[in-house]
Design a protein around this motif. Structure first.
Motif, PDB file in Angstrom:
ATOM      1  N   GLY A 218      -1.552  -7.875   6.854  1.00 20.14           N
ATOM      2  CA  GLY A 218      -2.893  -7.762   7.421  1.00 20.14           C
ATOM      3  C   GLY A 218      -3.502  -9.146   7.564  1.00 20.14           C
ATOM      4  N   ASN A 219      -4.670  -9.195   8.161  1.00 20.84           N
ATOM      5  CA  ASN A 219      -5.325 -10.466   8.480  1.00 20.84           C
ATOM      6  C   ASN A 219      -6.292 -10.861   7.374  1.00 20.84           C
ATOM      7  OD1 ASN A 219      -6.815 -12.589   9.605  1.00 20.84           O
ATOM      8  ND2 ASN A 219      -6.588 -11.787  11.666  1.00 20.84           N
ATOM      9  N   LEU A 220      -6.032 -12.011   6.750  1.00 22.93           N
ATOM     10  CA  LEU A 220      -6.880 -12.486   5.656  1.00 22.93           C
ATOM     11  C   LEU A 220      -8.315 -12.714   6.102  1.00 22.93           C
ATOM     12  CD1 LEU A 220      -4.486 -15.036   3.939  1.00 22.93           C
ATOM     13  CD2 LEU A 220      -5.373 -12.938   2.915  1.00 22.93           C
ATOM     14  N   LYS A 221      -8.522 -13.005   7.377  1.00 21.42           N
ATOM     15  CA  LYS A 221      -9.885 -13.296   7.835  1.00 21.42           C
ATOM     16  C   LYS A 221     -10.759 -12.052   7.897  1.00 21.42           C
ATOM     17  CE  LYS A 221      -8.817 -17.636  10.129  1.00 21.42           C
ATOM     18  NZ  LYS A 221      -8.790 -18.429  11.378  1.00 21.42           N
ATOM     19  N   PHE A 222     -10.141 -10.862   7.813  1.00 23.67           N
ATOM     20  CA  PHE A 222     -10.918  -9.639   7.692  1.00 23.67           C
ATOM     21  C   PHE A 222     -11.303  -9.354   6.246  1.00 23.67           C
ATOM     22  CE2 PHE A 222      -9.088  -8.419  11.868  1.00 23.67           C
ATOM     23  CZ  PHE A 222     -10.236  -7.951  12.482  1.00 23.67           C
ATOM     24  N   ASP A 223     -10.758 -10.125   5.303  1.00 24.72           N
ATOM     25  CA  ASP A 223     -10.904  -9.793   3.888  1.00 24.72           C
ATOM     26  C   ASP A 223     -11.342 -11.005   3.061  1.00 24.72           C
ATOM     27  OD1 ASP A 223     -10.784  -8.162   1.691  1.00 24.72           O
ATOM     28  OD2 ASP A 223      -8.612  -8.217   1.473  1.00 24.72           O
ATOM     29  N   PRO A 224     -12.329 -11.794   3.554  1.00 27.35           N
ATOM     30  CA  PRO A 224     -12.708 -13.002   2.831  1.00 27.35           C
ATOM     31  C   PRO A 224     -13.932 -12.775   1.943  1.00 27.35           C
ATOM     32  CG  PRO A 224     -13.732 -13.054   4.961  1.00 27.35           C
ATOM     33  CD  PRO A 224     -13.019 -11.706   4.845  1.00 27.35           C
ATOM     34  N   LEU A 406     -23.041  -0.459  11.212  1.00 27.61           N
ATOM     35  CA  LEU A 406     -22.224   0.519  10.497  1.00 27.61           C
ATOM     36  C   LEU A 406     -20.754   0.424  10.921  1.00 27.61           C
ATOM     37  CD1 LEU A 406     -24.653   3.584  10.631  1.00 27.61           C
ATOM     38  CD2 LEU A 406     -24.190   2.077   8.681  1.00 27.61           C
ATOM     39  N   ARG A 407     -20.514   0.196  12.213  1.00 30.21           N
ATOM     40  CA  ARG A 407     -19.142   0.061  12.697  1.00 30.21           C
ATOM     41  C   ARG A 407     -18.458  -1.166  12.097  1.00 30.21           C
ATOM     42  NH1 ARG A 407     -19.564   1.140  19.252  1.00 30.21           N
ATOM     43  NH2 ARG A 407     -19.918   3.410  19.180  1.00 30.21           N
ATOM     44  N   ALA A 408     -19.189  -2.278  12.037  1.00 28.04           N
ATOM     45  CA  ALA A 408     -18.615  -3.504  11.484  1.00 28.04           C
ATOM     46  C   ALA A 408     -18.265  -3.318  10.011  1.00 28.04           C
ATOM     47  CB  ALA A 408     -19.586  -4.674  11.657  1.00 28.04           C
ATOM     48  N   GLN A 409     -19.155  -2.688   9.276  1.00 27.32           N
ATOM     49  CA  GLN A 409     -18.901  -2.455   7.856  1.00 27.32           C
ATOM     50  C   GLN A 409     -17.696  -1.539   7.656  1.00 27.32           C
ATOM     51  OE1 GLN A 409     -22.724  -0.956   6.616  1.00 27.32           O
ATOM     52  NE2 GLN A 409     -23.612  -3.003   6.389  1.00 27.32           N
ATOM     53  N   ALA A 410     -17.576  -0.518   8.504  1.00 26.13           N
ATOM     54  CA  ALA A 410     -16.434   0.400   8.404  1.00 26.13           C
ATOM     55  C   ALA A 410     -15.129  -0.314   8.718  1.00 26.13           C
ATOM     56  CB  ALA A 410     -16.644   1.586   9.344  1.00 26.13           C
ATOM     57  N   LEU A 411     -15.148  -1.190   9.733  1.00 24.34           N
ATOM     58  CA  LEU A 411     -13.940  -1.926  10.104  1.00 24.34           C
ATOM     59  C   LEU A 411     -13.471  -2.811   8.958  1.00 24.34           C
ATOM     60  CD1 LEU A 411     -11.795  -2.987  12.052  1.00 24.34           C
ATOM     61  CD2 LEU A 411     -13.499  -4.584  12.954  1.00 24.34           C
ATOM     62  N   LEU A 412     -14.387  -3.557   8.360  1.00 27.06           N
ATOM     63  CA  LEU A 412     -14.010  -4.461   7.274  1.00 27.06           C
ATOM     64  C   LEU A 412     -13.487  -3.680   6.071  1.00 27.06           C
ATOM     65  CD1 LEU A 412     -16.923  -7.050   7.464  1.00 27.06           C
ATOM     66  CD2 LEU A 412     -14.585  -7.325   8.268  1.00 27.06           C
ATOM     67  N   THR A 416      -9.144  -4.128   4.175  1.00 27.59           N
ATOM     68  CA  THR A 416      -8.943  -4.777   2.881  1.00 27.59           C
ATOM     69  C   THR A 416      -7.483  -4.641   2.429  1.00 27.59           C
ATOM     70  OG1 THR A 416      -9.597  -2.739   1.755  1.00 27.59           O
ATOM     71  CG2 THR A 416     -11.315  -4.376   2.170  1.00 27.59           C
ATOM     72  N   GLY A 417      -7.089  -5.490   1.511  1.00 33.22           N
ATOM     73  CA  GLY A 417      -5.748  -5.421   0.943  1.00 33.22           C
ATOM     74  C   GLY A 417      -4.891  -6.632   1.223  1.00 33.22           C
ATOM     75  N   SER A 418      -5.224  -7.403   2.267  1.00 32.88           N
ATOM     76  CA  SER A 418      -4.389  -8.549   2.624  1.00 32.88           C
ATOM     77  C   SER A 418      -4.437  -9.636   1.553  1.00 32.88           C
ATOM     78  CB  SER A 418      -4.827  -9.120   3.973  1.00 32.88           C
ATOM     79  OG  SER A 418      -6.196  -9.469   3.954  1.00 32.88           O
ATOM     80  N   VAL A 419      -5.591  -9.799   0.912  1.00 35.52           N
ATOM     81  CA  VAL A 419      -5.718 -10.827  -0.135  1.00 35.52           C
ATOM     82  C   VAL A 419      -4.762 -10.526  -1.285  1.00 35.52           C
ATOM     83  CG1 VAL A 419      -7.256 -11.730  -1.928  1.00 35.52           C
ATOM     84  CG2 VAL A 419      -8.068 -11.534   0.418  1.00 35.52           C
TER      85      VAL A 419
END
Length: 438
Positions: A218-224, A406-412, A416-419
């Motif tokens: 997964g993409n770390l930039k989604f999980d910072p 709400l959509r942005a929060q749901a996407l992030l 999660t999990g890439s870190v």
């Protein structure tokens, strides 16, 4: 050494000979670009990329070096580095940064920072000898043939994290085959590849050998970590932005030449209907005077972060390291480098739950853009009119802003999990290290 279709040592020799033959032309191009614009990236001429700055290396401590482009990659890996520090006793962490001067200006002293060496035989050999990493981590990009293969020769474990595949594939007869040979050769020196998405992994797998290890993290930039400002820094930033009064704020980050006119044209269309303010953060700070002149030619007053003025419609962020936090005061964002360049990170605005727009060029960030579009928080615009319509819809409908939040929060939450995957893999490698053991 992984088995490849040709001798990698011979290929490295040919590569360096080709660089040597091409050196006069490459130097001419760099000097010409520098003479055209003396403020161009100074790292291209930095003596430190040939003569490594000294670095104190305590004996028998595990040492990991992260090779990255700049501040965004450092932030994306903050939590991974925290896990490494907590789980690997005595670990020493060094960042090798392309935008070295910008990172120095940011003033981060939590880890060592050194410049990336020129990817040529002698500077790379000196660099590896000087810094002696046990593990070399390439962040996202992995096109450093000398660094990769010389690390291989010195038994240094090489890892790609948050890796992404290449942007283009040749269409001319024979070009695709030549590109794949080149890519297979580079990849052959990397033992572990941690890739952002399955789509990108599918492009890379056919070029690997059975000895190489690839996983999709997964993409770390989604999980910072959410970016934080020092209290005094936050106070001065708020005071600067509050000079706009109650006007809603749009933001344009990491802009390149050509982006600003596109954005300002959209901004002018919006202001004909609803008053608002705009913040522009250019990718290169030396371009700030150029953008000031452009604003003035359009009859707009601009205010610099370093030199605030009242009554401005456009705010120019001429500092390093604040953009990721500034998004929290906006209602919509545009990411630069997407009109005619390679693009930039589209995820930072989502950390503050605001929708993100970008131009027609996907560049290196096609996967992230498509994820945002599928979640209903990313908007690809072809013209300034498209951008104006998108931003006007946010101004006219507050409920739309709530929906995007709400959509942005749901996407992030889904990403999660890439870190953990990345940190666990690096921790395992560091705990198995052998070169620096007493």
């Amino acid at each position: 050494m992984p088995k490849t279709v040709f001798d990698p040592r011979f290929a490295l020799l040919v590569y360096n000979l080709a660089l040597l033959v091409a050196a006069p032309l490459l130097l001419y191009r760099k000097v010409r670009r520098y003479r055209h614009n003396p403020n161009t990236r100074s790292f291209e001429f930095a003596p430190l990329r040939w003569a490594c700055p000294p670095l104190s290396l305590p004996p028998h401590r595990p040492h990991i070096i992260f090779v990255a482009n700049g501040i965004g990659e450092i932030r994306a890996l903050d939590r991974v580095v925290q896990e490494l520090t907590a789980q690997v006793p005595g670990i020493m962490i060094t960042w090798a940064i392309q935008d070295y001067e910008e990172v120095q200006a940011l003033g981060r002293t939590d880890h060592c920072h050194v410049p990336i060496p020129f990817d040529f035989g002698i500077p790379v050999q000196n660099w590896l000898t000087q810094y002696q990493p046990d593990v070399l981590v390439l962040v996202e990009k992995f096109w450093y043939p000398n660094l990769i293969w010389q690390a291989q020769r010195q038994a240094i474990q090489t890892v790609v994290v948050n890796g992404r595949s290449w942007r283009t594939q040749g269409t001319m007869w024979g070009l695709a085959q030549l590109q794949n040979l080149y890519r297979r050769w580079i990849l052959g020196g990397i033992q572990h590849l941690l890739i952002q998405s399955e789509d990108q992994a599918q492009e890379i797998r056919p070029l690997l050998t059975s000895q190489q290890h690839l996983i999709v993290t997964g993409n770390l930039k989604f999980d910072p970590n959410t970016p934080q400002l020092a209290p005094d820094q936050r106070t001065s930033l708020v005071a600067w932005l509050e000079t706009r009064g109650e006007l809603p704020l749009f933001l344009a980050g990491s802009t390149h030449p050509g982006d600003e006119l596109f954005i300002l044209q959209a901004f002018q269309m919006i202001r004909q209907e609803i008053p608002c303010a705009l913040l522009i953060a250019p990718r290169r700070l030396y371009r700030v005077p150029e953008i000031e002149d452009l604003c003035q030619s359009l009859g707009l007053i601009s205010s610099l972060r370093s030199q605030p003025v009242s009554g401005a419609q456009v705010f120019l962020l001429d500092t390093v390291g604040e953009l990721a936090s500034v998004y929290q005061w906006g209602i919509g964002a545009f990411i630069g480098g997407t009109i005619q360049h390679g693009g930039h990170n589209v995820i930072e605005p989502l950390l503050w739950s605001i929708p993100v727009a970008y131009g027609p060029q996907r560049g290196y960030f096609a996967a992230e853009q498509r994820i945002c579009e599928q979640a209903g928080v990313g908007f690809r615009v072809e013209t300034a009119t498209d951008l104006a319509h998108h931003w006007l819809s946010l101004l006219k409908d507050p409920q739309l802003q709530v929906m995007f939040k709400l959509r942005a929060q749901a996407l992030l939450a889904q990403q999660t999990g890439s870190v953990k995957l990345t940190a666990d893999h690096l921790i395992e490698l560091m705990l198995k290290r052998t070169p620096s053991d007493p």
